[in-house]
Design a protein around this motif. Sequence first.
Motif, PDB file in Angstrom:
ATOM      1  N   GLY A   9       0.815  -1.212   0.000  1.00 33.49           N
ATOM      2  CA  GLY A   9       0.000   0.000   0.000  1.00 33.49           C
ATOM      3  C   GLY A   9       0.843   1.253   0.000  1.00 33.49           C
ATOM      4  N   PRO A  10       0.427   2.260  -0.755  1.00 28.95           N
ATOM      5  CA  PRO A  10       1.138   3.539  -0.718  1.00 28.95           C
ATOM      6  C   PRO A  10       1.041   4.145   0.671  1.00 28.95           C
ATOM      7  CG  PRO A  10      -0.938   3.755  -1.903  1.00 28.95           C
ATOM      8  CD  PRO A  10      -0.758   2.302  -1.609  1.00 28.95           C
ATOM      9  N   ALA A  11       2.179   4.358   1.261  1.00 32.17           N
ATOM     10  CA  ALA A  11       2.244   4.905   2.627  1.00 32.17           C
ATOM     11  C   ALA A  11       1.437   4.051   3.597  1.00 32.17           C
ATOM     12  CB  ALA A  11       1.728   6.350   2.650  1.00 32.17           C
ATOM     13  N   GLY A  12       1.471   2.734   3.323  1.00 32.51           N
ATOM     14  CA  GLY A  12       0.790   1.816   4.220  1.00 32.51           C
ATOM     15  C   GLY A  12      -0.715   1.798   4.070  1.00 32.51           C
ATOM     16  N   ARG A  13      -1.246   2.308   2.963  1.00 32.03           N
ATOM     17  CA  ARG A  13      -2.702   2.370   2.779  1.00 32.03           C
ATOM     18  C   ARG A  13      -3.260   0.966   2.603  1.00 32.03           C
ATOM     19  NH1 ARG A  13      -6.129   6.221   2.687  1.00 32.03           N
ATOM     20  NH2 ARG A  13      -7.977   6.362   1.367  1.00 32.03           N
ATOM     21  N   PRO A  14      -4.288   0.565   3.396  1.00 33.27           N
ATOM     22  CA  PRO A  14      -4.836  -0.787   3.304  1.00 33.27           C
ATOM     23  C   PRO A  14      -5.376  -1.094   1.904  1.00 33.27           C
ATOM     24  CG  PRO A  14      -5.635   0.327   5.271  1.00 33.27           C
ATOM     25  CD  PRO A  14      -4.938   1.364   4.442  1.00 33.27           C
ATOM     26  N   VAL A  15      -5.381  -2.393   1.555  1.00 31.42           N
ATOM     27  CA  VAL A  15      -5.804  -2.817   0.226  1.00 31.42           C
ATOM     28  C   VAL A  15      -7.251  -2.423  -0.049  1.00 31.42           C
ATOM     29  CG1 VAL A  15      -6.237  -4.840  -1.221  1.00 31.42           C
ATOM     30  CG2 VAL A  15      -4.101  -4.672   0.073  1.00 31.42           C
ATOM     31  N   TYR A  16      -8.149  -2.587   0.943  1.00 30.38           N
ATOM     32  CA  TYR A  16      -9.558  -2.281   0.682  1.00 30.38           C
ATOM     33  C   TYR A  16      -9.736  -0.799   0.345  1.00 30.38           C
ATOM     34  CZ  TYR A  16     -10.803   0.123   5.075  1.00 30.38           C
ATOM     35  OH  TYR A  16     -10.922   1.021   6.101  1.00 30.38           O
ATOM     36  N   GLN A  17      -8.904   0.081   0.984  1.00 31.44           N
ATOM     37  CA  GLN A  17      -9.011   1.502   0.685  1.00 31.44           C
ATOM     38  C   GLN A  17      -8.476   1.814  -0.711  1.00 31.44           C
ATOM     39  OE1 GLN A  17      -7.106   3.550   3.927  1.00 31.44           O
ATOM     40  NE2 GLN A  17      -8.888   3.360   5.281  1.00 31.44           N
ATOM     41  N   GLN A  18      -7.443   1.063  -1.148  1.00 31.13           N
ATOM     42  CA  GLN A  18      -6.949   1.241  -2.515  1.00 31.13           C
ATOM     43  C   GLN A  18      -8.054   0.899  -3.522  1.00 31.13           C
ATOM     44  OE1 GLN A  18      -2.989  -0.377  -3.435  1.00 31.13           O
ATOM     45  NE2 GLN A  18      -2.812  -0.879  -1.251  1.00 31.13           N
ATOM     46  N   ILE A  19      -8.777  -0.183  -3.256  1.00 32.22           N
ATOM     47  CA  ILE A  19      -9.879  -0.571  -4.148  1.00 32.22           C
ATOM     48  C   ILE A  19     -10.943   0.522  -4.167  1.00 32.22           C
ATOM     49  CG2 ILE A  19     -11.721  -2.261  -4.528  1.00 32.22           C
ATOM     50  CD1 ILE A  19      -9.871  -4.334  -3.183  1.00 32.22           C
ATOM     51  N   ALA A  20     -11.319   1.002  -2.980  1.00 33.22           N
ATOM     52  CA  ALA A  20     -12.343   2.050  -2.887  1.00 33.22           C
ATOM     53  C   ALA A  20     -11.872   3.325  -3.591  1.00 33.22           C
ATOM     54  CB  ALA A  20     -12.676   2.325  -1.424  1.00 33.22           C
ATOM     55  N   ASP A  21     -10.596   3.685  -3.402  1.00 33.81           N
ATOM     56  CA  ASP A  21     -10.059   4.901  -4.025  1.00 33.81           C
ATOM     57  C   ASP A  21     -10.181   4.846  -5.545  1.00 33.81           C
ATOM     58  OD1 ASP A  21      -7.236   5.327  -1.725  1.00 33.81           O
ATOM     59  OD2 ASP A  21      -9.369   5.845  -1.549  1.00 33.81           O
ATOM     60  N   GLN A  22      -9.821   3.688  -6.125  1.00 33.34           N
ATOM     61  CA  GLN A  22      -9.795   3.599  -7.586  1.00 33.34           C
ATOM     62  C   GLN A  22     -11.205   3.547  -8.164  1.00 33.34           C
ATOM     63  OE1 GLN A  22      -6.620   0.999  -9.244  1.00 33.34           O
ATOM     64  NE2 GLN A  22      -5.890   0.849  -7.116  1.00 33.34           N
ATOM     65  N   ILE A  23     -12.131   2.945  -7.453  1.00 29.34           N
ATOM     66  CA  ILE A  23     -13.526   2.969  -7.915  1.00 29.34           C
ATOM     67  C   ILE A  23     -14.072   4.390  -7.824  1.00 29.34           C
ATOM     68  CG2 ILE A  23     -15.875   2.176  -7.406  1.00 29.34           C
ATOM     69  CD1 ILE A  23     -14.664  -0.485  -6.503  1.00 29.34           C
ATOM     70  N   ARG A  24     -13.777   5.086  -6.717  1.00 25.76           N
ATOM     71  CA  ARG A  24     -14.240   6.456  -6.546  1.00 25.76           C
ATOM     72  C   ARG A  24     -13.687   7.361  -7.654  1.00 25.76           C
ATOM     73  NH1 ARG A  24     -11.795   7.348  -2.470  1.00 25.76           N
ATOM     74  NH2 ARG A  24     -13.190   6.451  -0.910  1.00 25.76           N
ATOM     75  N   GLU A  25     -12.400   7.161  -8.007  1.00 23.28           N
ATOM     76  CA  GLU A  25     -11.801   7.955  -9.074  1.00 23.28           C
ATOM     77  C   GLU A  25     -12.508   7.750 -10.406  1.00 23.28           C
ATOM     78  OE1 GLU A  25      -7.749   6.735  -9.036  1.00 23.28           O
ATOM     79  OE2 GLU A  25      -7.276   7.775  -7.145  1.00 23.28           O
ATOM     80  N   ARG A  26     -12.921   6.512 -10.677  1.00 18.53           N
ATOM     81  CA  ARG A  26     -13.630   6.225 -11.927  1.00 18.53           C
ATOM     82  C   ARG A  26     -14.996   6.900 -11.941  1.00 18.53           C
ATOM     83  NH1 ARG A  26      -9.942   2.413 -11.458  1.00 18.53           N
ATOM     84  NH2 ARG A  26      -9.239   1.199 -13.266  1.00 18.53           N
ATOM     85  N   VAL A  27     -15.634   6.983 -10.770  1.00 21.74           N
ATOM     86  CA  VAL A  27     -16.931   7.670 -10.694  1.00 21.74           C
ATOM     87  C   VAL A  27     -16.736   9.169 -10.901  1.00 21.74           C
ATOM     88  CG1 VAL A  27     -18.914   8.185  -9.211  1.00 21.74           C
ATOM     89  CG2 VAL A  27     -17.913   5.895  -9.202  1.00 21.74           C
TER      90      VAL A  27
END
Length: 493
Positions: A9-27
């Motif tokens: 994870g970037p700067a220790g960012r949890p995997v589930y938050q990475q998934i949420a971040d990328q979906i949010r970016e697509r929206v």
Amino acid sequence: MEIRLQRDGPAGRPVYQQIADQIRERVESGTLAEGDRLPPIRELAQSLGVNRDTVGLAYEALAAEGVVAARVGRGTFVRGLRPRGRPAVVSEPVLSPVVERLLDHERGRPRYASAPDAIPLQAVIPDPRLYPVETFRRAVNRVLGEGGAALLGYGAPAGHAGLRELLAAHLGAFGVRVGAESVVLCQGATQGIALALRLFAEAGDAVAVEEPTYGNVLASLAGLGLRPVAVPMGTAGPDLDALDRTLARPDVKLLYTIPTFHNPMGISTSLEHRRELLAIAERHGKPVLEDAFELDLRFAGPPVPPLAALDESGGVVQLLSFSKSLFPGVRAGAVVARGRVVEALLALKHATDLSSALPLQAALADFLRSGAYERHLVSLRRHLRRRRDAMLGALEAEMPEGTTWTTPEGGYQIWVELPGGVDTRDLQAEAARAGVLFAPGYQFHQDGRPSAGLRLSYASADEAEIETGVARLAGVARARPAAPAPRLAGVNV
């Protein structure tokens, strides 16, 4: 959907938050538009090589932000985002994911717009024409005259002492040996279900339920953030081998079952089946929530002891209700338990509503003590037997060849299965226009799957109305061309 993960994870960012971040970016970018369906949790987890719970957490985080919404039985859909920098016209609070799921469940309930003279065969609600209104009114007047202001304050969380004593004695006739200290009164069986579920499970846990099962227990599960795990029902009751496997799962915390006059199927299980069910539950150390909401309504066949009467380990919590045997407006039910479970139940009850409505409970105690309740039951059972027989006769005379149905020994409901792969959800509007209402089978399945089944109730219609209603339903069923049996997708539990 392409999602790139950094396992550390970037700067220790949890995997589930990475998934949420990328979906949010697509929206936000418009790549995903409002109404687009996200991949199923199992499918996305498999493609990313992560646990399903990881994807589930990502979807829940997005739902909490209002980016997506889960719809029961259909999936998770994009709700859309306000573009950055643009002021919102209306500020709307974000509901919790659990409440959003409950709203989706409520939206999935059938709607009954119909002709004004439609015959009500859909609801398990007693016929108001059979309510003992005057007798109960006299009981209310009597207790208010005698109890006065003492009945208008807060009572104990357990409820009216006299009614609890009478209920304990009443249960003795069914072989349930408990004292008043084991009876906790509640606002009908629905509140009892919610309280009892919270005794043993918390959000994220699973509960074993029969399939089909009572639709409102599915709503209670959704409202508490609990997951139903289906145990298939047959004409003899829940599949015991499947139950054994289900209760072996550590995430399954208890079993909810309706062994007597099952809703929606109308069947009652045998003594042997009940003993085997209890043995399975005891072997796995899982409590059993027995819904005995129609216990007083047997009008045919030899009585079978309820699970609470056969329980030797203290693992059965029993639910009772007067909503079906008397009338819903009395809002009186009870949870029957033993030992430390009663202490926990009282704490939950007190935290939920402080106390119950003492005037109604006192009036009900007077109604029972005077013998009026038993006299009412004698009359009610006589009506119900005639109505059941009328419905069975009409089904035999009118329904298309290949239709099957159950034969209840009490209660209000009959389960009907139509031939030809028909989804009874598709018949509902047509039947309503023809002047008859029924409960389509999908609402009794935890995933809302297509169903050739439907529930008919003889609670609110008399014999002539029942015969007319079944004839109308049969006409609609015969007019519907046979369809291929629906393919049912696998169920994630």
